[in-house]
Motif scaffolding. Structure first.
Motif, mmCIF file in Angstrom:
data_model
loop_
_atom_site.group_PDB
_atom_site.id
_atom_site.type_symbol
_atom_site.label_atom_id
_atom_site.label_comp_id
_atom_site.label_asym_id
_atom_site.label_seq_id
_atom_site.Cartn_x
_atom_site.Cartn_y
_atom_site.Cartn_z
ATOM 1 N N LEU A 61 16.941 4.805 3.844
ATOM 2 C CA LEU A 61 16.437 3.813 2.891
ATOM 3 C C LEU A 61 16.735 4.239 1.454
ATOM 4 O O LEU A 61 17.111 3.408 0.618
ATOM 5 C CB LEU A 61 14.928 3.620 3.088
ATOM 6 N N LEU A 62 16.568 5.526 1.162
ATOM 7 C CA LEU A 62 16.863 6.027 -0.182
ATOM 8 C C LEU A 62 18.345 5.864 -0.505
ATOM 9 O O LEU A 62 18.710 5.455 -1.618
ATOM 10 C CB LEU A 62 16.462 7.498 -0.294
ATOM 11 N N PHE A 63 19.201 6.188 0.465
ATOM 12 C CA PHE A 63 20.631 6.037 0.221
ATOM 13 C C PHE A 63 20.994 4.574 0.000
ATOM 14 O O PHE A 63 21.786 4.256 -0.898
ATOM 15 C CB PHE A 63 21.424 6.584 1.407
ATOM 16 N N ALA A 64 20.427 3.686 0.808
ATOM 17 C CA ALA A 64 20.708 2.259 0.652
ATOM 18 C C ALA A 64 20.282 1.769 -0.729
ATOM 19 O O ALA A 64 21.000 0.994 -1.379
ATOM 20 C CB ALA A 64 19.994 1.458 1.741
ATOM 21 N N ALA A 65 19.119 2.229 -1.199
ATOM 22 C CA ALA A 65 18.656 1.827 -2.525
ATOM 23 C C ALA A 65 19.597 2.350 -3.610
ATOM 24 O O ALA A 65 19.918 1.639 -4.573
ATOM 25 C CB ALA A 65 17.237 2.348 -2.760
ATOM 26 N N GLY A 66 20.066 3.603 -3.465
ATOM 27 C CA GLY A 66 21.010 4.145 -4.434
ATOM 28 C C GLY A 66 22.334 3.407 -4.420
ATOM 29 O O GLY A 66 22.931 3.154 -5.477
ATOM 30 N N TRP A 67 22.790 3.040 -3.230
ATOM 31 C CA TRP A 67 24.054 2.310 -3.098
ATOM 32 C C TRP A 67 23.945 0.923 -3.738
ATOM 33 O O TRP A 67 24.863 0.472 -4.426
ATOM 34 C CB TRP A 67 24.437 2.204 -1.628
#
Length: 211
Positions: free
Chosen positions: A62-68
């Motif tokens: 979820l954190l990676f998706a938000a950063g992306w």
């Protein structure tokens, strides 16, 4: 197609004229898609081996998706086109790269999924490279909080020299070089400051460097 055209040639779609739409630059779209694909493939492989660690893997995803998504907002959304005309939008774009996307990506611990997405031989080569003393020493030096803070600060201030700032606004290649240096040093900065397992973390010094 020339090398520079990969950065300067783009298609803008949206109401209000070309400057109000989404910017689809081939090199940026390809890079964003490649990073997302690499992460997803590796994350799926890790998920199958995680067992009790799956809740952690899910939070990291979820954190990676938000950063992306923050990267897409800075580089592809109408904010990018607007930033070529409005100074405020230009600064918001930079803050998305350095203060939103970079810490979210680092907090997601993306290295493991991306390494697992690679073929076995390439993973072994990277593991061997990690044991090279010189490379390890360089990384330890660069990832010290003070050094990472200095490098990030230098990247910010150098690109605000008037000649370089104007070049970044007028030339696509320079513009994305600016973004790459902001985001790259931002990743290093947040990696040095955010807590990690197996590493002592001093919250007080991290606050000072952040300030």
């Amino acid at each position: 197609m020339s090398f520079d055209s990969l950065f300067s040639t783009s298609l803008c779609y949206g109401p209000g004229g070309p400057d109000a739409g989404w910017t689809f630059t081939l090199s940026i779209i390809f890079a964003l898609a490649a990073v997302a694909l690499l992460y997803v493939v590796g994350a799926i492989r890790l998920w199958q081996r995680s067992g009790r660690a799956r809740p952690l893997r899910f939070r990291q995803a979820l954190l990676f998706a938000a950063g992306w998504v923050a990267l897409v907002g800075a580089l592809v959304s109408p904010l990018h086109a607007l930033g070529e005309r409005l100074f405020t939008a230009h600064m918001i774009e930079h803050e998305l790269l350095m203060a939103v996307a970079a810490p979210l990506v680092i907090a997601s611990c993306p290295a493991a999924p991306m390494i697992w997405a690679l073929p076995m031989r390439l993973r072994q080569a990277l593991r061997a490279a990690g044991h090279i003393r010189m490379l390890g020493a360089i990384w330890i030096f660069m990832s010290r909080p003070l050094i990472a803070t200095i490098l990030h600060g230098v990247a910010i201030w150098v690109w605000h020299v008037p000649a370089l700032f104007e070049a970044a606004l007028q030339n696509g290649l320079w513009h994305y070089a600016q973004h790459a240096s902001f985001f790259g040093t931002g990743l290093l900065f947040w990696w040095a400051l955010l807590p990690h397992p197996r590493r002592r973390h001093a919250c007080g010094s991290a606050v000072i460097h952040l300030f």
